[in-house]
Write an enzyme that holds these catalytic residues in place. Sequence first.
Site, mmCIF file in Angstrom:
data_model
loop_
_atom_site.group_PDB
_atom_site.id
_atom_site.type_symbol
_atom_site.label_atom_id
_atom_site.label_comp_id
_atom_site.label_asym_id
_atom_site.label_seq_id
_atom_site.Cartn_x
_atom_site.Cartn_y
_atom_site.Cartn_z
ATOM 1 N N ARG A 68 37.485 5.164 64.026
ATOM 2 C CA ARG A 68 38.583 5.188 63.111
ATOM 3 C C ARG A 68 38.995 6.028 62.039
ATOM 4 N NH1 ARG A 68 39.215 2.465 67.296
ATOM 5 N NH2 ARG A 68 40.231 0.498 67.608
ATOM 6 N N GLU B 122 42.901 -1.372 58.683
ATOM 7 C CA GLU B 122 42.840 0.063 59.290
ATOM 8 C C GLU B 122 44.287 0.617 59.334
ATOM 9 O OE1 GLU B 122 42.054 -0.131 64.133
ATOM 10 O OE2 GLU B 122 44.050 0.332 64.011
ATOM 11 N N SER C 81 45.134 -4.264 65.443
ATOM 12 C CA SER C 81 43.869 -4.786 64.420
ATOM 13 C C SER C 81 44.407 -4.336 62.881
ATOM 14 C CB SER C 81 42.730 -3.879 64.843
ATOM 15 O OG SER C 81 42.021 -4.347 66.117
HETATM 16 P P1 FAD Z 1 52.086 5.731 62.731
HETATM 17 O O1 FAD Z 1 51.952 4.564 62.526
HETATM 18 O O2 FAD Z 1 53.530 6.375 62.830
HETATM 19 O O3 FAD Z 1 51.103 6.492 61.745
HETATM 20 C C1 FAD Z 1 49.632 6.033 61.534
HETATM 21 C C2 FAD Z 1 49.228 7.194 60.377
HETATM 22 O O4 FAD Z 1 49.106 8.451 61.084
HETATM 23 C C3 FAD Z 1 49.868 7.427 59.189
HETATM 24 O O5 FAD Z 1 48.963 7.601 58.240
HETATM 25 C C4 FAD Z 1 50.903 8.564 59.489
HETATM 26 O O6 FAD Z 1 51.029 9.192 58.476
HETATM 27 C C5 FAD Z 1 49.851 9.447 60.604
HETATM 28 N N1 FAD Z 1 50.576 10.332 61.376
HETATM 29 C C6 FAD Z 1 51.219 9.799 62.336
HETATM 30 N N2 FAD Z 1 51.695 11.069 63.142
HETATM 31 C C7 FAD Z 1 51.235 12.007 62.277
HETATM 32 C C8 FAD Z 1 51.251 13.381 62.507
HETATM 33 N N3 FAD Z 1 51.937 14.061 63.633
HETATM 34 N N4 FAD Z 1 50.461 14.176 61.872
HETATM 35 C C9 FAD Z 1 49.673 14.002 60.564
HETATM 36 N N5 FAD Z 1 49.694 12.497 60.568
HETATM 37 C C10 FAD Z 1 50.480 11.564 61.243
HETATM 38 N N6 FAD Z 1 44.737 1.731 67.944
HETATM 39 C C11 FAD Z 1 43.681 2.155 68.421
HETATM 40 O O7 FAD Z 1 42.983 3.117 67.955
HETATM 41 N N7 FAD Z 1 42.924 1.281 69.557
HETATM 42 C C12 FAD Z 1 43.683 0.199 69.817
HETATM 43 O O8 FAD Z 1 43.313 -0.496 71.063
HETATM 44 C C13 FAD Z 1 45.174 -0.020 69.288
HETATM 45 N N8 FAD Z 1 45.755 -1.054 69.876
HETATM 46 C C14 FAD Z 1 47.056 -1.314 69.223
HETATM 47 C C15 FAD Z 1 47.804 -2.366 69.734
HETATM 48 C C16 FAD Z 1 48.825 -2.704 69.119
HETATM 49 C C17 FAD Z 1 49.675 -3.675 69.671
HETATM 50 C C18 FAD Z 1 49.404 -2.021 68.116
HETATM 51 C C19 FAD Z 1 50.849 -2.268 67.730
HETATM 52 C C20 FAD Z 1 48.765 -1.011 67.492
HETATM 53 C C21 FAD Z 1 47.290 -0.397 67.997
HETATM 54 N N9 FAD Z 1 46.722 0.415 67.592
HETATM 55 C C22 FAD Z 1 45.431 0.797 68.142
HETATM 56 C C23 FAD Z 1 46.968 1.314 66.374
HETATM 57 C C24 FAD Z 1 48.027 2.483 66.556
HETATM 58 O O9 FAD Z 1 48.515 2.217 68.232
HETATM 59 C C25 FAD Z 1 47.584 3.716 66.704
HETATM 60 O O10 FAD Z 1 46.657 4.054 65.601
HETATM 61 C C26 FAD Z 1 48.470 4.933 67.025
HETATM 62 O O11 FAD Z 1 47.891 6.142 67.152
HETATM 63 C C27 FAD Z 1 49.463 5.047 66.000
HETATM 64 O O12 FAD Z 1 50.511 5.841 66.388
HETATM 65 P P2 FAD Z 1 51.864 5.985 65.596
HETATM 66 O O13 FAD Z 1 52.666 7.395 66.085
HETATM 67 O O14 FAD Z 1 52.608 4.833 65.666
HETATM 68 O O15 FAD Z 1 51.586 6.686 64.264
HETATM 69 N N1 EPU Z 2 36.724 -12.345 68.547
HETATM 70 C C1 EPU Z 2 36.802 -13.631 67.805
HETATM 71 N N2 EPU Z 2 37.998 -14.051 67.503
HETATM 72 C C2 EPU Z 2 39.355 -13.530 68.003
HETATM 73 C C3 EPU Z 2 39.176 -12.341 68.819
HETATM 74 C C4 EPU Z 2 38.025 -11.627 68.992
HETATM 75 O O1 EPU Z 2 35.922 -13.995 67.368
HETATM 76 O O2 EPU Z 2 40.359 -14.104 67.673
HETATM 77 C C5 EPU Z 2 35.488 -11.784 68.923
HETATM 78 C C6 EPU Z 2 34.885 -12.093 70.147
HETATM 79 O O3 EPU Z 2 33.618 -12.479 70.086
HETATM 80 C C7 EPU Z 2 35.109 -10.670 70.839
HETATM 81 C C8 EPU Z 2 34.919 -9.780 69.753
HETATM 82 O O4 EPU Z 2 35.495 -10.390 68.653
HETATM 83 O O5 EPU Z 2 33.974 -10.498 71.621
HETATM 84 C C9 EPU Z 2 35.546 -8.395 70.001
HETATM 85 O O6 EPU Z 2 36.940 -8.665 70.356
HETATM 86 P P1 EPU Z 2 37.706 -7.513 71.108
HETATM 87 O O7 EPU Z 2 37.202 -7.394 72.367
HETATM 88 O O8 EPU Z 2 39.216 -7.879 71.224
HETATM 89 O O9 EPU Z 2 37.894 -6.397 70.145
HETATM 90 P P2 EPU Z 2 37.969 -5.900 68.761
HETATM 91 O O10 EPU Z 2 36.580 -5.646 68.004
HETATM 92 O O11 EPU Z 2 38.566 -7.246 67.973
HETATM 93 C C10 EPU Z 2 38.464 -3.496 68.913
HETATM 94 C C11 EPU Z 2 39.742 -2.427 68.617
HETATM 95 C C12 EPU Z 2 40.959 -2.524 69.256
HETATM 96 C C13 EPU Z 2 40.560 -2.201 70.433
HETATM 97 C C14 EPU Z 2 39.465 -3.365 71.023
HETATM 98 C C15 EPU Z 2 39.173 -3.097 72.668
HETATM 99 C C16 EPU Z 2 39.018 -2.214 66.177
HETATM 100 C C17 EPU Z 2 39.541 -2.612 64.687
HETATM 101 N N3 EPU Z 2 39.798 -2.702 66.740
HETATM 102 O O12 EPU Z 2 39.025 -5.055 68.691
HETATM 103 O O13 EPU Z 2 41.588 -1.588 68.648
HETATM 104 O O14 EPU Z 2 41.762 -2.329 71.302
HETATM 105 O O15 EPU Z 2 38.430 -3.261 70.457
HETATM 106 O O16 EPU Z 2 38.198 -1.967 72.676
HETATM 107 O O17 EPU Z 2 38.064 -1.411 66.215
HETATM 108 C C18 EPU Z 2 43.380 -1.438 67.072
HETATM 109 O O18 EPU Z 2 42.681 -0.456 66.550
HETATM 110 O O19 EPU Z 2 44.564 -1.764 66.483
HETATM 111 C C19 EPU Z 2 42.831 -2.334 68.319
HETATM 112 C C20 EPU Z 2 43.646 -3.115 68.708
#
Ligand code: FAD
Ligand code: EPU
Length: 346
Positions: free
Chosen positions: A173, A342, A246
């Site tokens: 991240r 995050e 997250s």
């Molecule tokens: P924004 O939210 O618009 O920006 C995020 C940051 O990036 C800001 O600091 C912004 O200034 C910067 N930024 C954006 N575009 C640029 C650019 N072109 N140049 C320079 N800086 C820039 N993230 C994960 O890693 N794994 C996941 O599994 C995951 N699951 C998600 C699930 C949900 C339901 C949601 C809502 C979010 C999740 N995220 C996850 C977080 C998010 O999707 C990512 O961080 C994504 O890359 C953000 O993209 P965005 O275009 O919306 O960026």
């Molecule tokens: N868990 C709990 N309570 C909950 C949910 C999860 O205790 O309510 C525990 C469970 O034991 C589970 C463990 O947490 O096994 C891990 O949960 P999960 O697989 O959902 O992954 P996470 O660590 O919570 C991370 C990323 C996600 C990504 C998933 C899958 C971060 C901060 N988040 O979540 O990314 O999708 O793994 O790889 O690293 C994001 O960055 O926005 C994001 C959604």
Amino acid sequence: MTAIAHAAGYTIVESASLTGRNTFRVPARAALLLDVRNPAALAELFGYAALKTQPVLVLGEGSNILFTRDWPGVVLSMATRGIQVVDDDGEHARVRVEAGENWNDFVHWAVGHGYAGLENLVLIPGTVGAAPIQNIGAYGVEVREFIAAVEAWDREAGALVRLANAECAFAYRDSVFKQQRERYVVTAVEFDLPRRRELRTDYAGVGDELAALGITTPTPAAVAEAIARLRTRKLPDPALIGNAGSFFKNPLVERTVAERLRAEHPALPAWPAGAAQTKLSAAWLIEACGFKGLREGDAAVSERHALVLVNHGHATGAQLWALAERIRAGVRARFGVEIEPEPRVV
Ligand code: FAD
Ligand code: EPU
């Protein structure tokens, strides 16, 4: 809201609402909102006094940002489009993608064109340009594994630059773009996509989901489908309820600290992270403190996933941030562990 310019390649709007541009759907305004459709316009734009003197925030689809206040300067959105296969030797392809492309659409494009690897990153919201910022990751894969180079406007150099993967300082991240966020505007990402690759199906739940789908020899498309189903079950949909995925990163602690915590709490999920560190599950720590489902007005911790803060309707960014601070303090008091947000908090 008044549009004050429609020049070639960009649009400027004064006092623009950002409510529809962040997935928490909290109210906020930008003094100036700039949508850039042509990357060549950046040189001209960064020559203007407003962009030299005012704070500039780059915004993608707003899925990893929390506005607790208005943005006093320029919000710049890269609305550029295009996917170009630069080279393909039958084994690997070099693919250049403009920053404004939607990430999930690009994953489907890659799977549909027979490339492997990105399927684990299906359904992550946001733009391609934001993918390198926090080195998006999910289900055992991080995007850095597929990034050859990142093209960006460097505000320090006043020029377009190309950073090779090794120069991007990718980590969990994290990246140089996150560390020096005032400096770079990502304009395009170059990917190195293999045609054949060992599929990653070892993350918890993926094997069971494939089995439930009746799939014994998975393809990248099948892995994408299994992961999309898992994600849809586990995470609230921002189209239905405001959230940014997250809200906290999983904390990295010294291995000895993790061992002590695990001796007291054997159920705490933990993963090795390098030689000396261990990554702990923030969701587990938050749930153990009793915060899962907690609601303060319209700001709440998701009932589905303890790591996700949600807006039930009219929460402000400040209210969501107050809830986040309460959770952080609770986890610190109970476990002595610091959890960091995050999303970018404005
Ligand atoms: P924004 O939210 O618009 O920006 C995020 C940051 O990036 C800001 O600091 C912004 O200034 C910067 N930024 C954006 N575009 C640029 C650019 N072109 N140049 C320079 N800086 C820039 N993230 C994960 O890693 N794994 C996941 O599994 C995951 N699951 C998600 C699930 C949900 C339901 C949601 C809502 C979010 C999740 N995220 C996850 C977080 C998010 O999707 C990512 O961080 C994504 O890359 C953000 O993209 P965005 O275009 O919306 O960026
Ligand atoms: N868990 C709990 N309570 C909950 C949910 C999860 O205790 O309510 C525990 C469970 O034991 C589970 C463990 O947490 O096994 C891990 O949960 P999960 O697989 O959902 O992954 P996470 O660590 O919570 C991370 C990323 C996600 C990504 C998933 C899958 C971060 C901060 N988040 O979540 O990314 O999708 O793994 O790889 O690293 C994001 O960055 O926005 C994001 C959604």
